[in-house]
Design an enzyme around this catalytic site. Sequence first.
Site: not given
Lengths: 362, 117
Positions: A216-217, A220, A245, A275-276, A304
């Site tokens: 998911h990240d 970044k 990201h 996911h945000h 998360d």
Amino acid sequence: MEELKKDIAVVVDDMELNRDLLVMMLEQDYTVVPCGDGLEAVKALETYRDRVAVMLLDLIMPGMDGYAVLEHLSSTVGIGRFPILIISGESDVETESKCLSAGVTDFIKKPFTIELVRHRVRNAVSLYSYRNHLEEIVDAQTEVLREQNKRLAEMNDRIVEVLANIVEARNLESGSHVKRVKGYSRILAEYVRDHYPEYGLDDAKVAEIFHASAMHDIGKIRVSDVVLLKPGRLTPEEFELIKLHCVYGYEILEGCRTLWDGDYLDLCMQICRHHHEKWDGRGYPDGLKGDDIPIAAQIVSVADCFDALTTERVYKKAFTVDKAYEMILGGECGQFNPKLMKAFSECREKFERLKAETEPEA
Amino acid sequence: MTVRELYETLGGDYKEAMSRLMNDQFASLMLKKFLANNEYGKMAEAFAQGDRASAFRYSHNLKGVALNLGLNRLGEAVSALCEIARDEAAQENCPPELLEKAAAEYEAAASAIRSLG
């Protein structure tokens, strides 16, 4: 599987003389079991089963005739386990075609010679053993492929995990963030699988979400250290840079098209990008609303968020589980799918157990 | 009488018969068994009784066995009877000369087999 010797030739003819002739012709190659009618033949086939190498079958017999034996075979064990040769005085095309279409291998016409019978039987048997051998080889190869596929899939998951760990290490996070997000995501996905069939999650999908959530990240990696590792509050401009990201991750994965199969990669990309997002449309980067947000991304989003709250970050202290639950359910971290909030509440025990298990300091 | 002489007497092909029966000894054994089984008697009886199903079955069997034993003339004579028995309508009036022909061939074969050494 136990390998049985195929050494039995079943000879079915109501005429003793014919049986004697055939026994004489075949006994140097096989243990011959002579049968006087169809019923005896069926019994012999049941007795010797996998040892039967070949059956020679007369058509016209009193009681159960050759056709009835063929019918019996095709309605029970099936024709094709061993070659069947018809011994027949009948020579019309109709009879032959009827038998061949029933799966009979060959015909031996009366009168038969020794050499002809031996050759036909040998040919039929060797053809069958070759075919059976091929089937065994194919089965073995399929097993090897399945094993290799499994290992490949495991490798894939390991690579994903390693990538995620690299990104995590760079974020200076506590080390188990990825592991916990995967675990929380699986808990939620399993709940959705069991309670909300409308999302169409099955065991395979749950496993995919579990593995894909690690990424998911991943975006970044493209965010500057200055912003990513800044202690304390971010300026609105800096926050805009952090928000990128999601799209970065999506773009990185897009470059992996040749590596993973389509569905799995799409799932990873959905998770990275969305996911945000928030249920009310106030998330980022696309401002998707409600179930326009892919369910996998919704699930990872809750996971998360919970982990971010309950662990220490460069910019904040860890909240207690109680506080984190209060904040998430109270909408302080943005709105989530009410169904997922139900799942989140119901699964609290599992969340706490997992958190305790993966606590590196503990 | 030797096996070879038997086939010569009956107008059969000795060489061909050996391709089915391997050697004189086995041929002799099979021929004698053929006589003992009296498949012909059963067939004749079935024709006499007008038992169509049995007549077909026995003549069918006899035809196959006779040809396998290389008793070709008997095989052909019985084959004609077998075709009559197969056909329900024809059987009502089976031409007596066909039965007589088969009987004669069988008697010839039987007496030759009896004289085998």
